[in-house]
Design an enzyme around this catalytic site. Sequence first.
Site, PDB file in Angstrom:
ATOM      1  N   ASP A  98       0.873  -1.166   0.000  1.00  0.00           N
ATOM      2  CA  ASP A  98       0.000   0.000   0.000  1.00  0.00           C
ATOM      3  C   ASP A  98       0.913   1.220   0.000  1.00  0.00           C
ATOM      4  O   ASP A  98       1.722   1.396   0.916  1.00  0.00           O
ATOM      5  CB  ASP A  98      -0.858  -0.065   1.276  1.00  0.00           C
ATOM      6  CG  ASP A  98      -1.713   1.169   1.500  1.00  0.00           C
ATOM      7  OD1 ASP A  98      -1.527   2.193   0.809  1.00  0.00           O
ATOM      8  OD2 ASP A  98      -2.562   1.109   2.404  1.00  0.00           O
ATOM      9  N   ILE A  99       0.811   2.053  -1.020  1.00  0.00           N
ATOM     10  CA  ILE A  99       1.725   3.195  -1.161  1.00  0.00           C
ATOM     11  C   ILE A  99       1.645   4.162   0.025  1.00  0.00           C
ATOM     12  O   ILE A  99       2.607   4.849   0.326  1.00  0.00           O
ATOM     13  CB  ILE A  99       1.511   3.922  -2.515  1.00  0.00           C
ATOM     14  CG1 ILE A  99       2.741   4.782  -2.848  1.00  0.00           C
ATOM     15  CG2 ILE A  99       0.209   4.741  -2.506  1.00  0.00           C
ATOM     16  CD1 ILE A  99       2.834   5.196  -4.299  1.00  0.00           C
ATOM     17  N   GLY A 152      -9.499   4.546  -5.374  1.00  0.00           N
ATOM     18  CA  GLY A 152      -8.186   3.918  -5.538  1.00  0.00           C
ATOM     19  C   GLY A 152      -7.089   4.557  -4.713  1.00  0.00           C
ATOM     20  O   GLY A 152      -7.271   4.902  -3.548  1.00  0.00           O
ATOM     21  N   VAL A 153      -5.930   4.717  -5.341  1.00  0.00           N
ATOM     22  CA  VAL A 153      -4.746   5.305  -4.695  1.00  0.00           C
ATOM     23  C   VAL A 153      -5.076   6.701  -4.175  1.00  0.00           C
ATOM     24  O   VAL A 153      -4.722   7.059  -3.052  1.00  0.00           O
ATOM     25  CB  VAL A 153      -3.574   5.400  -5.712  1.00  0.00           C
ATOM     26  CG1 VAL A 153      -2.424   6.209  -5.152  1.00  0.00           C
ATOM     27  CG2 VAL A 153      -3.089   4.018  -6.099  1.00  0.00           C
ATOM     28  N   ASP A 154      -5.757   7.492  -4.988  1.00  0.00           N
ATOM     29  CA  ASP A 154      -6.101   8.872  -4.635  1.00  0.00           C
ATOM     30  C   ASP A 154      -6.905   8.922  -3.336  1.00  0.00           C
ATOM     31  O   ASP A 154      -6.574   9.662  -2.405  1.00  0.00           O
ATOM     32  CB  ASP A 154      -6.893   9.488  -5.795  1.00  0.00           C
ATOM     33  CG  ASP A 154      -7.033  11.001  -5.707  1.00  0.00           C
ATOM     34  OD1 ASP A 154      -6.263  11.639  -4.974  1.00  0.00           O
ATOM     35  OD2 ASP A 154      -7.912  11.531  -6.400  1.00  0.00           O
TER      36      ASP A 154
END
Length: 169
Positions: free
Chosen positions: A9-10, A31-33
């Site tokens: 997980d970034i 998502g990522v955002d």
Amino acid sequence: MKIELIKDDITKIEADAIVNAANSSLLGGGGVDGAIHRNGGKQILEECIEIRNKQGKCKTGEAVVTTAGNLPAKYVIHTVGPVWNGDEEKGTKLLANCYKNSLELAESLDVKTIAFPNISTGVYQFPKELAAKIAINEVKKFKSEILEKVIFVCFDEENEEIYRNLLEK
């Protein structure tokens, strides 16, 4: 410049900067955002609103920076990837710009380590293999005296496998 590949997980990555696959509004999304905005806290959103008030929306391929709020990074570089529409030439150019502009912005901030997600491969439906080739190509051709390490952070096994195969070539 060292290239590393991890499946994680970034928002948990310890790097000077992490890249957000943002939407043009800069106000968070899925998502990522969404994960970056949720886990980073309201400071990121407040800074994104300031940026929007100054320049308007963020155009596809461009990059802007905020602090990282509650995340273990120093900065979040927000870049807007292209939505896949079948136009490979245009999509390739825009996605390449995401990586190039993010790297240039990171360098201007004296960032030593930067982590990238798989930009545009989620809801924007950019073909994963093509996106990975573009990402790796842009990172490999970027010459820097400042950046020491680029980390490709894959959220799923499919992207991780694509990146691993391409990086081993």
